[in-house]
Design a protein around this motif. Structure first.
Motif, PDB file in Angstrom:
ATOM      1  N   MET A   1       0.835  -1.191   0.000  1.00  0.00           N
ATOM      2  CA  MET A   1       0.000   0.000   0.000  1.00  0.00           C
ATOM      3  C   MET A   1       0.877   1.251   0.000  1.00  0.00           C
ATOM      4  SD  MET A   1      -1.239   0.396   4.004  1.00  0.00           S
ATOM      5  CE  MET A   1      -1.979   1.984   3.674  1.00  0.00           C
ATOM      6  N   ASP A   2       0.316   2.338  -0.458  1.00  0.00           N
ATOM      7  CA  ASP A   2       0.996   3.631  -0.420  1.00  0.00           C
ATOM      8  C   ASP A   2       0.564   4.326   0.869  1.00  0.00           C
ATOM      9  OD1 ASP A   2       1.931   6.218  -0.712  1.00  0.00           O
ATOM     10  OD2 ASP A   2       1.532   6.304  -2.864  1.00  0.00           O
ATOM     11  N   LEU A   3       1.332   4.128   1.927  1.00  0.00           N
ATOM     12  CA  LEU A   3       0.940   4.638   3.237  1.00  0.00           C
ATOM     13  C   LEU A   3       0.947   6.162   3.259  1.00  0.00           C
ATOM     14  CD1 LEU A   3       0.166   4.177   6.173  1.00  0.00           C
ATOM     15  CD2 LEU A   3       2.606   3.942   6.709  1.00  0.00           C
ATOM     16  N   THR A   4       1.922   6.776   2.634  1.00  0.00           N
ATOM     17  CA  THR A   4       1.991   8.238   2.635  1.00  0.00           C
ATOM     18  C   THR A   4       0.743   8.833   1.999  1.00  0.00           C
ATOM     19  OG1 THR A   4       4.400   8.047   2.420  1.00  0.00           O
ATOM     20  CG2 THR A   4       3.435  10.213   2.071  1.00  0.00           C
ATOM     21  N   ALA A   5       0.331   8.280   0.868  1.00  0.00           N
ATOM     22  CA  ALA A   5      -0.873   8.772   0.197  1.00  0.00           C
ATOM     23  C   ALA A   5      -2.113   8.530   1.047  1.00  0.00           C
ATOM     24  CB  ALA A   5      -1.028   8.106  -1.161  1.00  0.00           C
ATOM     25  N   ALA A   6      -2.181   7.377   1.710  1.00  0.00           N
ATOM     26  CA  ALA A   6      -3.334   7.073   2.565  1.00  0.00           C
ATOM     27  C   ALA A   6      -3.405   8.037   3.739  1.00  0.00           C
ATOM     28  CB  ALA A   6      -3.253   5.632   3.051  1.00  0.00           C
TER      29      ALA A   6
ATOM     30  N   HIS B   1       3.378  -9.174   9.902  1.00  0.00           N
ATOM     31  CA  HIS B   1       3.166  -9.416   8.472  1.00  0.00           C
ATOM     32  C   HIS B   1       2.437 -10.738   8.266  1.00  0.00           C
ATOM     33  CE1 HIS B   1       4.467 -10.718   4.373  1.00  0.00           C
ATOM     34  NE2 HIS B   1       4.196  -9.458   4.101  1.00  0.00           N
ATOM     35  N   SER B   2       2.854 -11.769   8.982  1.00  0.00           N
ATOM     36  CA  SER B   2       2.210 -13.078   8.855  1.00  0.00           C
ATOM     37  C   SER B   2       0.750 -13.030   9.308  1.00  0.00           C
ATOM     38  CB  SER B   2       2.968 -14.121   9.678  1.00  0.00           C
ATOM     39  OG  SER B   2       4.266 -14.325   9.170  1.00  0.00           O
ATOM     40  N   ALA B   3       0.446 -12.182  10.292  1.00  0.00           N
ATOM     41  CA  ALA B   3      -0.916 -12.083  10.803  1.00  0.00           C
ATOM     42  C   ALA B   3      -1.840 -11.311   9.870  1.00  0.00           C
ATOM     43  CB  ALA B   3      -0.908 -11.418  12.178  1.00  0.00           C
ATOM     44  N   GLY B   4      -1.253 -10.555   8.940  1.00  0.00           N
ATOM     45  CA  GLY B   4      -2.078  -9.839   7.976  1.00  0.00           C
ATOM     46  C   GLY B   4      -1.955  -8.339   7.988  1.00  0.00           C
ATOM     47  N   ALA B   5      -1.066  -7.781   8.815  1.00  0.00           N
ATOM     48  CA  ALA B   5      -0.860  -6.337   8.797  1.00  0.00           C
ATOM     49  C   ALA B   5      -0.156  -5.940   7.507  1.00  0.00           C
ATOM     50  CB  ALA B   5      -0.020  -5.906   9.999  1.00  0.00           C
ATOM     51  N   ASP B   6      -0.554  -4.800   6.958  1.00  0.00           N
ATOM     52  CA  ASP B   6       0.128  -4.364   5.737  1.00  0.00           C
ATOM     53  C   ASP B   6       0.893  -3.061   5.918  1.00  0.00           C
ATOM     54  OD1 ASP B   6      -3.037  -3.643   4.050  1.00  0.00           O
ATOM     55  OD2 ASP B   6      -2.140  -2.771   5.834  1.00  0.00           O
ATOM     56  N   PHE B   7       0.901  -2.497   7.140  1.00  0.00           N
ATOM     57  CA  PHE B   7       1.870  -1.449   7.443  1.00  0.00           C
ATOM     58  C   PHE B   7       2.265  -1.563   8.906  1.00  0.00           C
ATOM     59  CE2 PHE B   7      -2.173   0.719   8.268  1.00  0.00           C
ATOM     60  CZ  PHE B   7      -1.935   1.498   9.403  1.00  0.00           C
ATOM     61  N   ALA B   8       3.435  -1.031   9.217  1.00  0.00           N
ATOM     62  CA  ALA B   8       3.984  -1.133  10.572  1.00  0.00           C
ATOM     63  C   ALA B   8       4.162   0.257  11.157  1.00  0.00           C
ATOM     64  CB  ALA B   8       5.326  -1.869  10.554  1.00  0.00           C
ATOM     65  N   VAL B   9       3.921   0.354  12.463  1.00  0.00           N
ATOM     66  CA  VAL B   9       4.125   1.604  13.194  1.00  0.00           C
ATOM     67  C   VAL B   9       5.090   1.315  14.335  1.00  0.00           C
ATOM     68  CG1 VAL B   9       3.027   3.508  14.405  1.00  0.00           C
ATOM     69  CG2 VAL B   9       1.754   2.264  12.634  1.00  0.00           C
ATOM     70  N   THR B  10       6.113   2.132  14.456  1.00  0.00           N
ATOM     71  CA  THR B  10       7.136   1.901  15.475  1.00  0.00           C
ATOM     72  C   THR B  10       7.238   3.116  16.392  1.00  0.00           C
ATOM     73  OG1 THR B  10       9.032   2.872  14.294  1.00  0.00           O
ATOM     74  CG2 THR B  10       8.431   0.603  13.733  1.00  0.00           C
ATOM     75  N   PRO B  11       7.585   2.906  17.674  1.00  0.00           N
ATOM     76  CA  PRO B  11       7.805   4.045  18.562  1.00  0.00           C
ATOM     77  C   PRO B  11       9.178   4.670  18.401  1.00  0.00           C
ATOM     78  CG  PRO B  11       8.058   2.008  19.768  1.00  0.00           C
ATOM     79  CD  PRO B  11       7.629   1.623  18.378  1.00  0.00           C
ATOM     80  N   GLY B  12      10.079   3.952  17.762  1.00  0.00           N
ATOM     81  CA  GLY B  12      11.439   4.432  17.541  1.00  0.00           C
ATOM     82  C   GLY B  12      12.022   3.743  16.316  1.00  0.00           C
ATOM     83  N   LEU B  13      13.334   3.796  16.193  1.00  0.00           N
ATOM     84  CA  LEU B  13      13.992   3.290  14.989  1.00  0.00           C
ATOM     85  C   LEU B  13      14.783   2.025  15.281  1.00  0.00           C
ATOM     86  CD1 LEU B  13      15.170   6.721  13.553  1.00  0.00           C
ATOM     87  CD2 LEU B  13      13.062   5.451  13.054  1.00  0.00           C
ATOM     88  N   GLY B  14      14.076   0.995  15.760  1.00  0.00           N
ATOM     89  CA  GLY B  14      14.698  -0.284  16.053  1.00  0.00           C
ATOM     90  C   GLY B  14      14.768  -1.181  14.839  1.00  0.00           C
ATOM     91  N   ASP B  15      15.103  -2.454  15.088  1.00  0.00           N
ATOM     92  CA  ASP B  15      15.274  -3.422  14.003  1.00  0.00           C
ATOM     93  C   ASP B  15      13.970  -3.696  13.252  1.00  0.00           C
ATOM     94  OD1 ASP B  15      17.918  -3.643  14.688  1.00  0.00           O
ATOM     95  OD2 ASP B  15      17.659  -5.480  15.860  1.00  0.00           O
ATOM     96  N   GLY B  16      12.841  -3.405  13.872  1.00  0.00           N
ATOM     97  CA  GLY B  16      11.573  -3.634  13.207  1.00  0.00           C
ATOM     98  C   GLY B  16      11.396  -2.812  11.948  1.00  0.00           C
TER      99      GLY B  16
END
Length: 210
Positions: free
Chosen positions: A1-6, A80-95
């Protein structure tokens, strides 16, 4: 998905985190029914991966669905395996890197100018400015947009209706809202009250961007 556009289109991300997985699922579905198109389920909630999986099944393949509090590469892979198509992080970790490798756009958590530079170098789709209320609200966003005028900031953390309006007026691409919108719905609270808050937040966002 285009998250920025969404984000630019919908201007509101609901953050769902709760201790009752069934209630959290019903919260996600009620928000979507009320027109909140961007919802993230925080992995800090109870059985969050199951909530994401069930929400994905209920919503179908085309509705945006995010995973929040993605800290590690393992978190990203599980979401990702559960079906999420974008990720949100509280910081800049390995995720962040793992999500990008999986093709998931990332709303990456930042607070300082140094973190903004680092996040953009990592290729995040947008910048979760967190925690915005404690950092100074819309005035801090305005200051940060000085050196980064085109950065897609999404203020999160203590964003009520008034803060949503002021942050959007200050140049945020969208706002992320947790408890001021979700309340106790994800813990078994009233879905009727949740729907009323969702309509109020949607109105606030629409008026701020009119």
């Amino acid at each position: 998905m285009d998250l920025t556009a969404a984000l630019a289109t919908h201007r509101l991300v609901a953050v769902v985190r709760g201790d009752d997985p069934d209630a959290a699922l019903h919260t996600v579905l009620a928000l979507v029914e009320e027109g909140v198109e961007l919802v993230e389920v925080s992995l800090a909630g109870k059985d969050a991966l199951s909530v994401i999986e069930r929400a994905r099944h209920a919503l179908g393949p085309d509705r945006p669905l995010g995973a929040g509090t993605v800290l590690t590469a393992r978190d990203a892979r599980a979401a990702h395996s559960a079906g999420a198509d974008f990720a949100v992080t509280p910081g800049l970790g390995d995720g962040v890197g793992a999500a990008r490798e999986l093709g998931m756009p990332v709303l990456g958590g930042v607070l300082t100018p140094t973190e903004v530079i680092a996040a953009r170098a990592l290729g995040v789709a947008a910048l979760k400015l967190f925690p915005i209320a404690q950092a100074g609200g819309a005035e801090y966003l305005k200051a940060l947009r000085g050196p980064f005028p085109d950065a897609p900031f999404v203020p999160v953390g203590g964003v009520d209706e008034a803060a949503a309006r002021s942050c959007l007026a200050a140049g945020a691409i969208a706002v992320g809202v947790g408890s001021p919108l979700v309340g106790d719905a994800a813990d078994g609270g009233s879905l009727t009250a949740l729907r009323e808050r969702a309509r109020a937040f949607r109105k606030a966002v629409q008026e701020a961007t009119a």
